[in-house]
Scaffold this active site. Structure first.
Site, PDB file in Angstrom:
ATOM      1  N   CYS A  50       0.814  -1.227   0.000  1.00 25.66           N
ATOM      2  CA  CYS A  50       0.000   0.000   0.000  1.00 25.66           C
ATOM      3  C   CYS A  50       0.844   1.273   0.000  1.00 25.66           C
ATOM      4  O   CYS A  50       0.332   2.351  -0.264  1.00 25.66           O
ATOM      5  CB  CYS A  50      -0.936   0.009   1.198  1.00 25.66           C
ATOM      6  SG  CYS A  50      -2.053  -1.394   1.197  1.00 25.66           S
ATOM      7  N   HIS A  77      -3.867   7.105   3.343  1.00 30.90           N
ATOM      8  CA  HIS A  77      -4.166   5.806   2.750  1.00 30.90           C
ATOM      9  C   HIS A  77      -5.576   5.405   3.186  1.00 30.90           C
ATOM     10  O   HIS A  77      -5.947   5.562   4.345  1.00 30.90           O
ATOM     11  CB  HIS A  77      -3.140   4.776   3.219  1.00 30.90           C
ATOM     12  CG  HIS A  77      -3.444   3.390   2.761  1.00 30.90           C
ATOM     13  ND1 HIS A  77      -3.806   3.112   1.456  1.00 30.90           N
ATOM     14  CD2 HIS A  77      -3.455   2.205   3.417  1.00 30.90           C
ATOM     15  CE1 HIS A  77      -4.014   1.810   1.346  1.00 30.90           C
ATOM     16  NE2 HIS A  77      -3.823   1.236   2.516  1.00 30.90           N
ATOM     17  N   ASN A 137     -10.056  -0.274  -0.264  1.00 34.27           N
ATOM     18  CA  ASN A 137      -8.604  -0.169  -0.127  1.00 34.27           C
ATOM     19  C   ASN A 137      -7.962  -0.547  -1.461  1.00 34.27           C
ATOM     20  O   ASN A 137      -7.940  -1.714  -1.831  1.00 34.27           O
ATOM     21  CB  ASN A 137      -8.135  -1.098   0.998  1.00 34.27           C
ATOM     22  CG  ASN A 137      -6.631  -1.035   1.211  1.00 34.27           C
ATOM     23  OD1 ASN A 137      -5.897  -0.434   0.421  1.00 34.27           O
ATOM     24  ND2 ASN A 137      -6.169  -1.665   2.277  1.00 34.27           N
TER      25      ASN A 137
HETATM   26  O1  UT7 Z   1      -3.878  -1.394   3.615  1.00 36.94           O
HETATM   27  C1  UT7 Z   1      -2.989  -2.146   4.385  1.00 36.94           C
HETATM   28  C2  UT7 Z   1      -3.297  -2.046   5.795  1.00 36.94           C
HETATM   29  N1  UT7 Z   1      -4.544  -2.707   6.092  1.00 36.94           N
HETATM   30  C3  UT7 Z   1      -5.255  -2.268   7.095  1.00 36.94           C
HETATM   31  O2  UT7 Z   1      -4.864  -1.286   7.667  1.00 36.94           O
HETATM   32  C4  UT7 Z   1      -6.451  -3.053   7.548  1.00 36.94           C
HETATM   33  C5  UT7 Z   1      -6.481  -3.044   9.045  1.00 36.94           C
HETATM   34  N2  UT7 Z   1      -7.531  -3.820   9.642  1.00 36.94           N
HETATM   35  C6  UT7 Z   1      -8.846  -3.510   9.555  1.00 36.94           C
HETATM   36  O3  UT7 Z   1      -9.207  -2.606   8.848  1.00 36.94           O
HETATM   37  C7  UT7 Z   1      -9.811  -4.273  10.404  1.00 36.94           C
HETATM   38  O4  UT7 Z   1      -9.100  -5.062  11.322  1.00 36.94           O
HETATM   39  C8  UT7 Z   1     -10.793  -5.168   9.595  1.00 36.94           C
HETATM   40  C9  UT7 Z   1     -11.797  -4.293   8.891  1.00 36.94           C
HETATM   41  C10 UT7 Z   1     -10.008  -6.006   8.608  1.00 36.94           C
HETATM   42  C11 UT7 Z   1     -11.560  -6.090  10.546  1.00 36.94           C
HETATM   43  O5  UT7 Z   1     -12.238  -5.328  11.533  1.00 36.94           O
HETATM   44  P1  UT7 Z   1     -12.107  -5.709  13.079  1.00 36.94           P
HETATM   45  O6  UT7 Z   1     -12.979  -4.797  13.809  1.00 36.94           O
HETATM   46  O7  UT7 Z   1     -10.645  -5.697  13.430  1.00 36.94           O
HETATM   47  O8  UT7 Z   1     -12.733  -7.160  13.130  1.00 36.94           O
HETATM   48  P2  UT7 Z   1     -12.057  -8.530  13.555  1.00 36.94           P
HETATM   49  O9  UT7 Z   1     -11.077  -8.989  12.535  1.00 36.94           O
HETATM   50  O10 UT7 Z   1     -11.566  -8.432  14.980  1.00 36.94           O
HETATM   51  O11 UT7 Z   1     -13.316  -9.483  13.512  1.00 36.94           O
HETATM   52  C12 UT7 Z   1     -14.450  -9.262  14.354  1.00 36.94           C
HETATM   53  C13 UT7 Z   1     -15.527 -10.237  13.962  1.00 36.94           C
HETATM   54  C14 UT7 Z   1     -15.042 -11.687  13.844  1.00 36.94           C
HETATM   55  O12 UT7 Z   1     -16.051 -12.529  14.338  1.00 36.94           O
HETATM   56  P3  UT7 Z   1     -15.938 -13.153  15.832  1.00 36.94           P
HETATM   57  O13 UT7 Z   1     -14.676 -13.957  15.823  1.00 36.94           O
HETATM   58  O14 UT7 Z   1     -15.905 -11.991  16.759  1.00 36.94           O
HETATM   59  O15 UT7 Z   1     -17.185 -13.984  15.915  1.00 36.94           O
HETATM   60  C15 UT7 Z   1     -14.916 -11.875  12.355  1.00 36.94           C
HETATM   61  O16 UT7 Z   1     -15.070 -13.228  11.978  1.00 36.94           O
HETATM   62  O17 UT7 Z   1     -16.071  -9.890  12.689  1.00 36.94           O
HETATM   63  C16 UT7 Z   1     -16.076 -11.057  11.849  1.00 36.94           C
HETATM   64  N3  UT7 Z   1     -15.924 -10.640  10.471  1.00 36.94           N
HETATM   65  C17 UT7 Z   1     -16.964 -10.324   9.676  1.00 36.94           C
HETATM   66  N4  UT7 Z   1     -18.291 -10.314   9.905  1.00 36.94           N
HETATM   67  C18 UT7 Z   1     -19.084  -9.937   8.888  1.00 36.94           C
HETATM   68  C19 UT7 Z   1     -14.783 -10.478   9.762  1.00 36.94           C
HETATM   69  N5  UT7 Z   1     -15.068 -10.080   8.510  1.00 36.94           N
HETATM   70  C20 UT7 Z   1     -16.411  -9.976   8.442  1.00 36.94           C
HETATM   71  C21 UT7 Z   1     -17.293  -9.597   7.416  1.00 36.94           C
HETATM   72  N6  UT7 Z   1     -18.615  -9.574   7.688  1.00 36.94           N
HETATM   73  N7  UT7 Z   1     -16.869  -9.229   6.194  1.00 36.94           N
END
Ligand code: UT7
Length: 322
Positions: free
Chosen positions: A113, A249, A279
């Site tokens: 990125c 970004h 992204n």
């Molecule tokens: O560009 C390069 C750099 N990249 C970034 O900076 C990305 C950084 N990370 C993020 O933006 C976030 O961490 C995400 C958007 C990827 C994820 O958000 P989060 O609030 O950190 O969620 P999480 O990964 O902790 O997941 C929370 C829950 C999980 O379920 P459980 O285990 O709590 O039951 C996931 O399985 O959300 C679930 N989940 C989803 N639910 C519905 C993950 N993806 C999805 C989805 N729809 N698409």
């Protein structure tokens, strides 16, 4: 003293749009989850027959037009991308030829990125050193090709696109400074597991797709981008209150909000495209810059901070008077 100055900007987004509602039909997700956790509402995806160089061409033509330069003047091409058409020649070489730019250095920069800022920083140094009088710098990506469209953790995040700038020398600033960084200890938090010299046969198969430990990436991104912003301001003795625009970004609206808060910047002073673009990795910052320039928000002489963070981890910033 010679500075490099952005003389023109451009962007290209593929026509095909995938909305959050489309994704609801593909994986176990919801528009509500995607919007509240990431800020993304839709993303553009390249057609099968469109390669990254095709996206670059359109963005580059716009930047060349906006700068009012002729392709014969361009003496450096730098392209940041992680998804080139082919392993070689690099994308910079492909577009140098297709645009009719005379033979010149053509740099391919791979920094996920942060690819555009790596390319911009390098081109800035060529211009300052007097070795380039007109540089074309592009950030472009087709991450849709590397995503597992059955993995809800990643497929809702990414989109395709290209953004470009023309850099020219100027007595007036210009790019004030650029700052790049990387720390490979974080490799396992965000990566694509195959490449030309490792597990080549897995590329394009279900065995290889973008892998991300999202919440861990999130924490390091917020911390690093806050530091990156302070580093750029401190290096120039500029107070955060003097900033006119943040062009961040566009990975996640919550990361963008955290950086803006650290800078005491209201969100009205932040160019936000994550809702429309998702992204787009190396394309994200130059496309957001182009949006702000073309809709008239970013004006000549204003102070603009660009920053990015991505796989590696890599990170970077550029502080400039537009
Ligand atoms: O560009 C390069 C750099 N990249 C970034 O900076 C990305 C950084 N990370 C993020 O933006 C976030 O961490 C995400 C958007 C990827 C994820 O958000 P989060 O609030 O950190 O969620 P999480 O990964 O902790 O997941 C929370 C829950 C999980 O379920 P459980 O285990 O709590 O039951 C996931 O399985 O959300 C679930 N989940 C989803 N639910 C519905 C993950 N993806 C999805 C989805 N729809 N698409």
């Amino acid at each position: 003293m010679i500075y490099s100055r952005v003389a023109g900007t451009g962007r290209y987004l593929p026509e095909k749009v995938i909305t959050n509602f489309d994704l609801e039909k593909m994986v176990d997700t919801s528009d509500e989850w995607i919007r509240t956790r990431t800020g993304v509402e839709r993303r553009h995806v390249a057609r099968e027959d469109q390669a990254v160089s095709d996206l670059c061409m359109e963005a580059a033509k716009q930047a060349i037009d906006a700068a009012g330069v002729d392709v014969s003047e361009i003496d450096l091409v730098a392209v940041g991308t992680t998804t080139p058409d082919t392993f070689f020649p690099n994308v910079a070489t492909l577009i140098q030829h297709r645009l009719g730019i005379p033979p010149c250095p053509a740099l391919g920069m791979e920094a996920a990125c942060t690819g555009f800022l790596y390319a911009l920083s390098t081109a800035d140094k060529f211009v300052r050193a007097g070795e380039s009088k007109c540089a074309l710098v592009v950030g472009a990506e087709c991450l849709s090709r590397l995503v597992d469209w059955t993995d809800r953790n990643t497929c809702v995040l990414f989109g395709d696109g290209a953004g470009a700038v023309i850099l020219k020398p100027s007595d007036e600033p210009g790019i004030l400074s650029t700052h790049l960084g990387a720390d490979g200890q974080y490799r396992d938090l965000l990566y694509y597991p195959a490449g030309p010299s490792k597990d080549l046969h897995k590329i394009g198969t279900p065995e290889a797709a973008i892998m991300m430990t999202g919440n861990e990436v999130f924490k390091v991104a917020v911390k690093t981008l806050g530091n990156v912003a302070s580093e750029a301001l401190d290096a120039n003795g500029i107070d955060k209150s003097e900033l006119d625009w943040l062009v961040p970004h566009q990975a996640n609206i919550r990361i963008i909000q955290a950086t803006a808060k650290r800078l005491d910047l209201p969100m009205e002073k932040v160019i936000q495209t994550v809702q429309d673009h998702g992204n787009t990795s190396a394309a994200s910052v130059p496309m957001a810059l182009d949006v702000g320039v073309r809709d008239g928000r970013i004006q000549r002489g204003q102070l603009v901070l660009m920053e990015a963070f991505g796989g590696g981890f890599t990170w970077g910033s550029a502080l400039m008077r537009y």
